[in-house]
Design an enzyme around this catalytic site. Structure first.
Site, PDB file in Angstrom:
ATOM      1  N   HIS A 118       0.819  -1.231   0.000  1.00 56.61           N
ATOM      2  CA  HIS A 118       0.000   0.000   0.000  1.00 56.61           C
ATOM      3  C   HIS A 118       0.846   1.272   0.000  1.00 56.61           C
ATOM      4  CE1 HIS A 118      -3.608  -2.204  -0.012  1.00 56.61           C
ATOM      5  NE2 HIS A 118      -3.734  -2.441   1.270  1.00 56.61           N
ATOM      6  N   HIS A 200      -9.476   2.431   0.565  1.00 58.21           N
ATOM      7  CA  HIS A 200      -9.492   1.304   1.501  1.00 58.21           C
ATOM      8  C   HIS A 200     -10.588   1.465   2.556  1.00 58.21           C
ATOM      9  CE1 HIS A 200      -7.834  -2.157   3.586  1.00 58.21           C
ATOM     10  NE2 HIS A 200      -6.856  -2.235   2.692  1.00 58.21           N
ATOM     11  N   GLU A 335     -11.888  -3.142  -3.089  1.00 61.30           N
ATOM     12  CA  GLU A 335     -10.841  -2.215  -3.505  1.00 61.30           C
ATOM     13  C   GLU A 335     -10.547  -2.376  -4.998  1.00 61.30           C
ATOM     14  OE1 GLU A 335      -7.429  -2.792  -0.715  1.00 61.30           O
ATOM     15  OE2 GLU A 335      -8.847  -4.151   0.251  1.00 61.30           O
TER      16      GLU A 335
END
Length: 371
Positions: A118, A200, A335
């Site tokens: 991420h 997210h 996502e």
């Protein structure tokens, strides 16, 4: 430590469409953080923090928040589950935290063992974004955030500017509220880089997430039964697998989640899978991907996106603490993004951003109440 709920301007302009900001607190580094609320005449509203350009709350026309929300900026700063955050430069995982473009290899920030996850240790979720604009019009309110990422940020090459536009709109034809999320990344460099953003946000349509309600009473419908095969580190092997009709990974017919699949006990201990919708990445239209329903509350969430796949995650790693009230399985994520670790698999759609190029990624969440 300021309570975010105490500064939300929800009760100041009831049943009107508006966009409003208020400064809520400062980060540990002393940077001021603003909260923006978008509100619609129908009663729907959502709030967003400049810290991580994140969704902090989202209520449909019945006024019930249906995402996991934290109560203080300090809680968001200490959170490791990316609650509601804008993820970049590259979401999901990059093997060994290494990126090769042409003949040059870049060592990236490693924050999950040797993996860059991420965006790294200080990805876009840790940036304090700027408010570029906010406003309202008939049945719609919006805010635009932006951030600058310099060459070498978390090891990634090239300067770039990222923006996200959140729009909240009441749609009479569906009797529901739509949250539009548009990411736009502009290369400011003379060298190529990579970009793959997503959001997210964690959902719990029961509205009882603060009472300990988990997500297993939700039903899921997905528009694909193909998914990326992964290794024990949740990194792709390069193979795309098609689930058979009896598989726990086939949601092409809507079914109740019920609980962690027995096939994942000791592995993922829940769902954490990337479903493939476009193997080539050549499609640019926004299409339906998924529908989630919660029968008891009569709430329905639909996901639309222009992205080639979507990660479905059921909150295996959520863990309650002093500032974080949520336990394992109290929220799920959808996502949409480019493929996981695309930089290491030439058969995956490319996430390369060329010099001076602009990349756009679109996500839409449609929330209906009493449906």
């Amino acid at each position: 430590m300021t309570s975010l709920s105490a500064v939300m301007p929800s009760n100041q302009q009831k049943n009107t469409t508006f966009a409003k900001k208020v400064t809520v607190d400062k980060t540990k580094e002393g940077k001021s953080v603003d909260l923006v609320e978008l509100s619609l005449e129908c009663g729907s509203k959502a709030s967003f923090l400049t810290y991580g350009a994140r969704i902090a709350s989202f209520c449909g026309s019945d006024g019930q928040n249906v995402i996991l929300s934290l109560n203080t900026l300090a809680a968001y700063e200490s959170d490791e589950s990316y609650q509601g955050a804008s993820i970049g430069r590259v979401c999901n995982r990059i093997k060994d935290g290494q990126l090769t473009i042409g003949e040059k290899t870049f060592q990236l920030s490693q924050n999950e063992g040797t993996t860059c996850t991420h965006g790294g240790l200080k990805g876009f979720d840790k940036h304090v974004w700027q408010i570029e604009s906010l406003g309202q019009e008939a049945h719609k309110a919006y805010v635009v955030f932006s951030t600058f990422s310099p060459d070498g940020d978390q090891g990634f090459p090239g300067d770039l500017k990222a923006t996200v536009k959140y729009e909240l709109e009441w749609k009479a034809d569906m009797a529901g509220t739509v949250l539009y999320i548009t990411y736009e990344v502009i290369s400011l460099a003379d060298v190529p880089t990579v970009v793959n953003m997503t959001n997210h946000v964690y959902w719990n349509l029961s509205g009882k997430q603060n009472q300990g309600e988990n997500i297993w009473s939700h039903s899921l419908h997905l528009g694909s039964k193909e998914y990326l095969e992964t290794d024990p580190k949740l990194l792709p092997t390069g193979r795309i697998i098609k689930a058979d009709s009896q598989s726990y990974l086939d949601f092409t017919e809507e079914r109740l989640l019920r609980g962690p699949p027995k096939e994942e006990v000791g592995i993922r201990n829940g769902y954490d899978h990337f479903f493939v919708f476009d193997k080539t990445g050549s499609k640019s239209a926004v299409n339906w991907m998924s529908t989630v329903r919660h029968a008891e509350s009569k709430r329905t969430l639909q996901l639309y996106s222009d992205q080639p796949g979507v990660q479905f995650y059921t909150g295996t790693f959520l863990q309650a603490s002093t500032m974080f009230p949520f336990h394992q399985y109290q929220g799920f994520c959808l996502e949409p993004s480019g493929f996981i670790d695309a930089v290491h698999h030439p058969n995956f759609p490319s996430i390369l951003l060329h010099p001076k190029e602009t990349k756009t990624q679109k996500i839409q969440f449609h929330l209906s109440c009493n449906s």
